[in-house]
Design an enzyme around this catalytic site. Structure first.
Site: not given
Length: 175
Positions: A56-58, A60
Site C-alpha cells: 500500500h505504497c505510492g 506499489t
C-alpha cells in the site's frame, strides 16, 4: 577500511556451489507460504535484483515493471526477488492481502518473501549486508543490482522506475 568476505563454498544436494556469499545463505520464508527458500540454492552464481516492497505504497504499481524486468531478463540469468516489509508502515495487514496485491493484482511470478525488516538492527541478513555495501532503504521499492559474486553494483532509490534506462543498464552489466 572494512574488509567484507563475500565468497564461500556451499554444499547441498552433494554438490558444491562456489561463490555464493554468506549473506544470501539463509532460509527465508516465501510470502503467504510455509516454504523456505535459500537464495544460494535458488540462484547459485546468478545476478539478482533485490527490492524491498510494500502493498500500500505510492510506488506499489512498480510491481508491474519489476515483473516486466523479470520476464525480460530471466532467460539471461537475472533473478528478481522482493522482500515485503512494513518498516515504512505501508504493508498489508496480513500476508494473504499482501499476496493478493502481488500475485493477483500485479501478476508477480518472481520470488516474494514474507514480511521482514529491511533496515535497522532488526534487518534481515540480506538487507544488513546491502546496507553495508551501499545504504539501507530509505523507503519502499529500493532496488539493488547484485552481481553473481554478491557484490552490489548499483543501488537505486524508490523514485527510479523499473523501466529506467539506468536500471536496465546496471542489470545488463551483470548478465
Amino acid at each position: 577500511m572494512r574488509a567484507i568476505v563475500l565468497s564461500t563454498v556451499l554444499f547441498f544436494g552433494g554438490a558444491a556451489v562456489a561463490g555464493c556469499p554468506e549473506y544470501l545463505n539463509h532460509d527465508l520464508r516465501k510470502l503467504h507460504s510455509q516454504e523456505l527458500i535459500n537464495l544460494c540454492e535458488m540462484s547459485p552464481g546468478q545476478p539478482l535484483l533485490i527490492v524491498n516492497t510494500a502493498s500500500h505504497c505510492g510506488y506499489t504499481k512498480q510491481f508491474k515493471g519489476l515483473q516486466e524486468l523479470n520476464d525480460q531478463y530471466r532467460d539471461q540469468g537475472l533473478r528478481v526477488v522482493g522482500f515485503a516489509s512494513d518498516d515504512f508502515r505501508q504493508e498489508a495487514n496480513n500476508e494473504e492481502e499482501a499476496a493478493n496485491v502481488c500475485y493477483v493484482n500485479y501478476g508477480v511470478t518472481f520470488t516474494m518473501f514474507a514480511p521482514t525488516h529491511v533496515r535497522g538492527d532488526d534487518a534481515n541478513p540480506v538487507f544488513r549486508e546491502l546496507a553495508i555495501q551501499t545504504e539501507a532503504p530509505s523507503w519502499n521499492f529500493n532496488k539493488y543490482v547484485v552481481d553473481s559474486t554478491g557484490k552490489v553494483v548499483m543501488h537505486f532509490d524508490s523514485s527510479t522506475s523499473p523501466d529506467s534506462p539506468a536500471l536496465k543498464k546496471a542489470i545488463e552489466s551483470v548478465l
